[in-house]
Design an enzyme around this catalytic site. Structure first.
Site, PDB file in Angstrom:
ATOM      1  N   SER A 191     -32.963  21.035   9.759  1.00  0.00           N
ATOM      2  CA  SER A 191     -31.894  20.083  10.134  1.00  0.00           C
ATOM      3  C   SER A 191     -32.460  18.928  10.932  1.00  0.00           C
ATOM      4  O   SER A 191     -33.498  19.064  11.585  1.00  0.00           O
ATOM      5  CB  SER A 191     -30.851  20.818  10.988  1.00  0.00           C
ATOM      6  OG  SER A 191     -29.929  19.902  11.527  1.00  0.00           O
ATOM      7  N   TYR A 204     -28.303  26.816  17.961  1.00  0.00           N
ATOM      8  CA  TYR A 204     -28.505  26.353  16.574  1.00  0.00           C
ATOM      9  C   TYR A 204     -29.697  25.398  16.473  1.00  0.00           C
ATOM     10  O   TYR A 204     -30.573  25.564  15.626  1.00  0.00           O
ATOM     11  CB  TYR A 204     -27.235  25.659  16.094  1.00  0.00           C
ATOM     12  CG  TYR A 204     -27.352  25.023  14.725  1.00  0.00           C
ATOM     13  CD1 TYR A 204     -27.203  25.785  13.569  1.00  0.00           C
ATOM     14  CD2 TYR A 204     -27.616  23.654  14.586  1.00  0.00           C
ATOM     15  CE1 TYR A 204     -27.297  25.197  12.317  1.00  0.00           C
ATOM     16  CE2 TYR A 204     -27.713  23.066  13.333  1.00  0.00           C
ATOM     17  CZ  TYR A 204     -27.557  23.843  12.205  1.00  0.00           C
ATOM     18  OH  TYR A 204     -27.672  23.256  10.960  1.00  0.00           O
TER      19      TYR A 204
HETATM   20  P1  NAD Z   1     -21.890  26.320   4.463  1.00  0.00           P
HETATM   21  O1  NAD Z   1     -20.990  26.971   5.441  1.00  0.00           O
HETATM   22  O2  NAD Z   1     -21.318  25.901   3.187  1.00  0.00           O
HETATM   23  O3  NAD Z   1     -23.132  27.232   4.142  1.00  0.00           O
HETATM   24  C1  NAD Z   1     -23.693  28.130   5.064  1.00  0.00           C
HETATM   25  C2  NAD Z   1     -23.745  29.475   4.402  1.00  0.00           C
HETATM   26  O4  NAD Z   1     -24.491  30.363   5.230  1.00  0.00           O
HETATM   27  C3  NAD Z   1     -22.394  30.122   4.229  1.00  0.00           C
HETATM   28  O5  NAD Z   1     -21.819  29.804   2.976  1.00  0.00           O
HETATM   29  C4  NAD Z   1     -22.708  31.605   4.323  1.00  0.00           C
HETATM   30  O6  NAD Z   1     -22.718  32.186   3.025  1.00  0.00           O
HETATM   31  C5  NAD Z   1     -24.119  31.643   4.841  1.00  0.00           C
HETATM   32  N1  NAD Z   1     -24.226  32.582   5.968  1.00  0.00           N
HETATM   33  C6  NAD Z   1     -23.897  32.362   7.266  1.00  0.00           C
HETATM   34  N2  NAD Z   1     -24.125  33.488   7.964  1.00  0.00           N
HETATM   35  C7  NAD Z   1     -24.605  34.408   7.091  1.00  0.00           C
HETATM   36  C8  NAD Z   1     -25.037  35.746   7.210  1.00  0.00           C
HETATM   37  N3  NAD Z   1     -25.051  36.388   8.383  1.00  0.00           N
HETATM   38  N4  NAD Z   1     -25.440  36.407   6.086  1.00  0.00           N
HETATM   39  C9  NAD Z   1     -25.447  35.774   4.878  1.00  0.00           C
HETATM   40  N5  NAD Z   1     -25.067  34.495   4.718  1.00  0.00           N
HETATM   41  C10 NAD Z   1     -24.663  33.839   5.823  1.00  0.00           C
HETATM   42  O7  NAD Z   1     -22.562  25.074   5.229  1.00  0.00           O
HETATM   43  P2  NAD Z   1     -23.804  24.128   4.887  1.00  0.00           P
HETATM   44  O8  NAD Z   1     -23.661  22.984   5.820  1.00  0.00           O
HETATM   45  O9  NAD Z   1     -23.952  23.912   3.450  1.00  0.00           O
HETATM   46  O10 NAD Z   1     -25.042  24.976   5.411  1.00  0.00           O
HETATM   47  C11 NAD Z   1     -26.196  25.232   4.648  1.00  0.00           C
HETATM   48  C12 NAD Z   1     -27.416  25.008   5.495  1.00  0.00           C
HETATM   49  O11 NAD Z   1     -27.515  23.633   5.822  1.00  0.00           O
HETATM   50  C13 NAD Z   1     -27.429  25.751   6.823  1.00  0.00           C
HETATM   51  O12 NAD Z   1     -28.714  26.286   7.061  1.00  0.00           O
HETATM   52  C14 NAD Z   1     -27.142  24.662   7.831  1.00  0.00           C
HETATM   53  O13 NAD Z   1     -27.688  24.958   9.085  1.00  0.00           O
HETATM   54  C15 NAD Z   1     -27.851  23.505   7.172  1.00  0.00           C
HETATM   55  N6  NAD Z   1     -27.477  22.180   7.645  1.00  0.00           N
HETATM   56  C16 NAD Z   1     -26.204  21.738   7.508  1.00  0.00           C
HETATM   57  C17 NAD Z   1     -25.878  20.484   7.979  1.00  0.00           C
HETATM   58  C18 NAD Z   1     -24.485  19.948   7.863  1.00  0.00           C
HETATM   59  O14 NAD Z   1     -24.189  18.903   8.490  1.00  0.00           O
HETATM   60  N7  NAD Z   1     -23.595  20.554   7.119  1.00  0.00           N
HETATM   61  C19 NAD Z   1     -26.847  19.681   8.582  1.00  0.00           C
HETATM   62  C20 NAD Z   1     -28.141  20.161   8.708  1.00  0.00           C
HETATM   63  C21 NAD Z   1     -28.442  21.422   8.231  1.00  0.00           C
END
Ligand code: NAD
Ligand code: MG
Length: 299
Positions: A191, A204
């Site tokens: 991130s 986080y």
């Molecule tokens: P999202 O909620 O759609 O996806 C995150 C997924 O993590 C969930 O769908 C869930 O299935 C999974 N998850 C969480 N805890 C879990 C567990 N204990 N066991 C199994 N699965 C688990 O949100 P997203 O934003 O698409 O997140 C995907 C990745 O992107 C993450 O690593 C997040 O940190 C990263 N990210 C997101 C952003 C943002 O702004 N959305 C920015 C930087 C990084």
């Protein structure tokens, strides 16, 4: 809120979002099914060209958000896909599965909690049983809960964020590497928080710092096996993670507006970089972190 991935257009206005709907927060883990406004995962736009023909991919957190967009792109590029999700996300997982299967590839969803050390062997062995090998591993699942004051950040939350974001990634990677042939690719979702951590995301942001270092170290460790390892660092992306406690509810309506492009990114805007890192086109790229940040660039 869909956009044609190939049409030349001003990126500032590529996605128009209703700001009033953004305030509708929801419980953790969030569901794409009730995300308002809807996100774009490339369902109606991603067109593949055989870049991952015959590859076998394992993606964590593939039910929604960035993981769903990556799963759709991989399937349309010809890869068979296993994706993992939490049991409470069955609705999202079923929708993703339907979209993947429409591409004509082998697609399987496996529910389970990656923060539980008892689960990773099941996930990896079932993946290998169903697909035969793992050519692409995308460690994408993540937990993010905003807590403004360190006094309110519990040991339980701190440990759970690390167990999900860091330990789960380690366990799954360790179990997968033995099934990965030379030419395989590991992609970890880190991130912008790894480089520009926000107050309120102490647990986080520090897991994302760990993921960035883990990625670079693992890349050097796996060179001898012919496996490349890279990371993707998204900026603010419109996904259920943000609407389910990742941001305080009062900040949701302005989410993403402080980046130079002036808007949050959509999951569909992330998928092409994962396809690039998974495919042979990135053969000279390893130990790299690629930013998709809306202009808040990596150092
Ligand atoms: P999202 O909620 O759609 O996806 C995150 C997924 O993590 C969930 O769908 C869930 O299935 C999974 N998850 C969480 N805890 C879990 C567990 N204990 N066991 C199994 N699965 C688990 O949100 P997203 O934003 O698409 O997140 C995907 C990745 O992107 C993450 O690593 C997040 O940190 C990263 N990210 C997101 C952003 C943002 O702004 N959305 C920015 C930087 C990084
Ligand atoms: Mg989800």
């Amino acid at each position: 809120m869909k956009s044609n991935q190939f049409k030349m257009q001003d990126p500032r206005y590529q996605y128009q979002m209703s700001h009033t709907e953004k305030d509708d927060d929801q419980p953790d883990p969030g569901l794409d099914d009730i995300l308002k406004p809807n996100a774009d995962h490339g369902e109606d736009s991603y067109v593949g060209s055989g870049r991952l023909e015959g590859r076998k991919a394992l993606i964590t957190g593939g039910d929604s958000g960035i993981g769903r967009a990556v799963a759709i792109a991989f399937a349309r590029e010809g890869a068979d896909v296993v994706f993992n999700y939490l049991a409470s996300e069955e609705t999202d997982a079923n929708e993703t599965l339907d979209i993947l299967q429409a591409s004509g590839v082998n697609a399987i969803g496996i529910a389970g909690d990656i923060s539980d050390e008892g689960f990773f062997q099941t996930l990896v062995s079932q993946t290998v049983e169903r697909l035969g090998s793992i050519d692409i591993l995308v460690n994408n699942a993540g937990k993010q809960q905003f807590v403004a004051d360190i006094d309110d950040l519990t040991t339980e939350q701190f440990c759970q964020t690390y167990a999900t974001n860091v330990f789960g990634m380690f366990w799954i990677t360790k179990a997968s590497v033995k099934h990965m042939p030379p030419g395989a690719s590991i992609i970890n979702t880190t991130s912008i928080q790894s480089y520009q951590p926000s107050a309120g995301l102490l647990d986080y942001a520090s897991t994302k710092g760990a993921i960035t270092s883990f990625t670079k170290s693992l890349a050097k460790m796996l060179v001898d096996k012919g496996i490349r390892v890279n990371g993707v660092a998204p900026g603010p992306i419109w996904t259920p993670l943000q609407q389910s406690g990742g941001q305080p509810a009062e900040k949701l309506s302005s989410f993403g507006q402080n980046v130079p492009l002036g808007r949050p990114g959509q999951p569909a805007e992330l998928a092409p970089v994962y396809v690039y890192l998974a495919s042979q086109e990135s053969s000279y790229v390893t130990a790299e972190i690629m930013g998709v940040t809306g202009g808040h660039h990596l150092p």
